[in-house]
Write an enzyme that holds these catalytic residues in place. Structure first.
Site, PDB file in Angstrom:
ATOM      1  N   CYS A 172       0.836  -1.197   0.000  1.00  0.00           N
ATOM      2  CA  CYS A 172       0.000   0.000   0.000  1.00  0.00           C
ATOM      3  C   CYS A 172       0.878   1.256   0.000  1.00  0.00           C
ATOM      4  O   CYS A 172       1.879   1.336   0.718  1.00  0.00           O
ATOM      5  CB  CYS A 172      -0.923   0.011   1.217  1.00  0.00           C
ATOM      6  SG  CYS A 172      -2.048   1.416   1.263  1.00  0.00           S
TER       7      CYS A 172
ATOM      8  N   CYS B 126       0.253   4.860   6.922  1.00  0.00           N
ATOM      9  CA  CYS B 126      -0.398   4.702   8.234  1.00  0.00           C
ATOM     10  C   CYS B 126       0.579   4.004   9.186  1.00  0.00           C
ATOM     11  O   CYS B 126       1.056   2.899   8.904  1.00  0.00           O
ATOM     12  CB  CYS B 126      -1.672   3.889   8.102  1.00  0.00           C
ATOM     13  SG  CYS B 126      -2.842   4.549   6.880  1.00  0.00           S
TER      14      CYS B 126
ATOM     15  N   CYS C  13       0.174   0.235  10.282  1.00  0.00           N
ATOM     16  CA  CYS C  13      -0.224  -0.783   9.305  1.00  0.00           C
ATOM     17  C   CYS C  13       0.952  -1.566   8.733  1.00  0.00           C
ATOM     18  O   CYS C  13       1.894  -0.994   8.167  1.00  0.00           O
ATOM     19  CB  CYS C  13      -1.000  -0.126   8.169  1.00  0.00           C
ATOM     20  SG  CYS C  13      -1.673  -1.337   7.000  1.00  0.00           S
TER      21      CYS C  13
ATOM     22  N   CYS D 115     -16.693  -9.216   5.001  1.00  0.00           N
ATOM     23  CA  CYS D 115     -16.019  -7.945   4.731  1.00  0.00           C
ATOM     24  C   CYS D 115     -14.731  -8.208   3.957  1.00  0.00           C
ATOM     25  O   CYS D 115     -13.957  -9.098   4.317  1.00  0.00           O
ATOM     26  CB  CYS D 115     -15.695  -7.237   6.044  1.00  0.00           C
ATOM     27  SG  CYS D 115     -17.129  -7.004   7.110  1.00  0.00           S
TER      28      CYS D 115
ATOM     29  N   CYS E 102     -19.621  -6.238   2.752  1.00  0.00           N
ATOM     30  CA  CYS E 102     -18.940  -5.007   3.140  1.00  0.00           C
ATOM     31  C   CYS E 102     -17.571  -4.987   2.461  1.00  0.00           C
ATOM     32  O   CYS E 102     -16.978  -6.045   2.220  1.00  0.00           O
ATOM     33  CB  CYS E 102     -18.774  -4.928   4.658  1.00  0.00           C
ATOM     34  SG  CYS E 102     -17.914  -3.445   5.243  1.00  0.00           S
TER      35      CYS E 102
ATOM     36  N   CYS F 170     -19.626   2.093   7.726  1.00  0.00           N
ATOM     37  CA  CYS F 170     -18.955   1.485   8.874  1.00  0.00           C
ATOM     38  C   CYS F 170     -17.743   2.363   9.153  1.00  0.00           C
ATOM     39  O   CYS F 170     -16.820   2.426   8.343  1.00  0.00           O
ATOM     40  CB  CYS F 170     -18.545   0.053   8.543  1.00  0.00           C
ATOM     41  SG  CYS F 170     -17.462  -0.722   9.763  1.00  0.00           S
TER      42      CYS F 170
ATOM     43  N   ARG G 254     -18.962  -2.455  17.198  1.00  0.00           N
ATOM     44  CA  ARG G 254     -18.275  -3.692  16.820  1.00  0.00           C
ATOM     45  C   ARG G 254     -16.918  -3.811  17.497  1.00  0.00           C
ATOM     46  O   ARG G 254     -16.074  -2.921  17.381  1.00  0.00           O
ATOM     47  CB  ARG G 254     -18.096  -3.748  15.295  1.00  0.00           C
ATOM     48  CG  ARG G 254     -17.385  -5.005  14.794  1.00  0.00           C
ATOM     49  CD  ARG G 254     -17.431  -5.096  13.270  1.00  0.00           C
ATOM     50  NE  ARG G 254     -18.807  -5.131  12.817  1.00  0.00           N
ATOM     51  CZ  ARG G 254     -19.306  -4.319  11.880  1.00  0.00           C
ATOM     52  NH1 ARG G 254     -18.539  -3.430  11.294  1.00  0.00           N
ATOM     53  NH2 ARG G 254     -20.566  -4.417  11.535  1.00  0.00           N
TER      54      ARG G 254
END
Length: 347
Positions: free
Chosen positions: A47, A51, A54, A91, A124, A184, A259
């Site tokens: 990616c 972040c 991550c 998801c 999702c 979400c 959640r």
């Protein structure tokens, strides 16, 4: 809820707060119902975003291999297994900045969504930044919900991410809402933020109009090779902080599913029982969440049985919450389009 209201609520002794949250939960949700979700990484690693938490970021050396988009048949196989083991929602996450109709993978993504939707599961996806046209096409393909977390407060956010802005995240959420897809949106605790940052996150999410359909609470899992590698060793998330966050979210977002997500595997069954009492009514289960370990499926099912919880059945006709004309705006900030009902206007 505005910041002052949340701050006052946060001063409430924990047991009193749990009582308040439980009462809000009982007024808005069926007793003893839990939504069980399975998460699959359909495109892993490489990616371009930075972040700090991550393991899939190309900016860090974490040992996570860069893999292409999974074939539709592989995704379907995992979705069928999730359905067989009782999942309500499937998801799918992809490690990239975002995707557009110009991307050669776009038709494949739409085909995967159509195929999973045909199984009768709630579908999702979390695919990063999303434009209005892409959101509408995903809705037409059968996507029920879209995950796009804010992570933390806008004030602390630049300490975590520099390659995309808070405003870009809000814009994606607005595009999702306008397309009629359920949102979400949650955050992560344990990033080094202060309690004030957690309250600001709740303030902003609770001012969305409409409120998100679900609010995932993640506790940081320090991944080797990331800037957050040693964070859990220095200051691990306390279970009482997780429980308090569940209670605060339930009161601030009465009709939103709360959640329990990443980091839940470190909580004892007793701590998770208090989270359910506080209003949590959804969880991710399975042995792995994207690249992080999670509590095992059989262990979770045993906990659900012991607590006498009923697994919610899939609802593919899931509707996004309706706008509230009196939803509060961000205090001391210009309102963002996400806080006003109807079509997006210029911020």
């Amino acid at each position: 809820m505005n910041y002052q209201e949340l701050e006052e609520l946060n001063r409430t002794p924990l047991l009193v707060l749990l009582e308040k949250a439980h009462e809000v939960h009982r007024r808005n949700w069926p007793d003893n119902e839990v939504q069980v979700c399975t998460l699959l990484s359909i495109k892993t690693g490489g990616c371009s975003e930075d972040c700090a938490y991550c393991a899939q970021s190309a900016h860090y050396s974490t040992g996570v291999k860069n893999e292409g988009l999974l074939p539709r048949e592989v995704v379907l196989e995992r979705a069928l297994l999730a359905r067989e083991t009782g999942s309500t929602r499937f998801c799918m996450g992809a490690a990239w900045r975002g995707i557009s109709r110009k991307d050669k993978r776009w038709p494949e993504v739409l085909e995967i969504v159509r195929a999973v939707s045909a199984l009768g599961l709630e579908v999702c996806a979390t695919l990063g930044k999303l434009g209005p046209d892409e959101a509408r096409e995903l809705k037409a393909a059968g996507l029920d919900a879209y995950n796009h977390n804010l992570d933390t407060s806008p004030e602390y956010y630049p300490s975590i991410v520099s390659t995309h802005t808070y405003q870009e995240r809000l814009d994606t959420i607005r595009n999702i809402q306008d397309a009629g897809i359920s949102v979400c949106c949650g955050g992560i605790i344990g990033l080094g933020e202060k309690q004030a940052d957690r309250l600001r996150l709740l303030e902003i999410v609770s001012s969305f109009n409409p409120h998100p359909e679900s609010f995932p609470i993640n506790a940081l899992i320090s991944m080797p090779g990331t800037p957050m590698e040693e964070r859990n060793d220095d200051a691990p998330v306390d279970c009482w902080d997780f429980i308090r966050m569940c209670a605060m979210a339930r009161i601030a977002l009465p009709k939103t599913r709360v959640r329990m997500s990443a980091g839940r595997g470190r909580l004892s069954h007793e701590a998770q029982a208090l989270c359910f009492y506080a209003g949590a009514n959804s969880l991710f289960y399975g042995d792995k969440l994207l690249t992080a370990k999670n509590a095992g499926t059989s262990e979770d099912l045993e906990m659900i049985r012991k607590l006498g919880l009923n697994v919610k059945k899939p609802d593919p006709s899931l509707m996004a919450p309706l706008p509230d004309a009196e939803s509060p705006l961000f205090p001391e900030h210009e309102p963002h389009p996400c806080t006003t009902p109807g079509p997006c206007r210029e911020a």
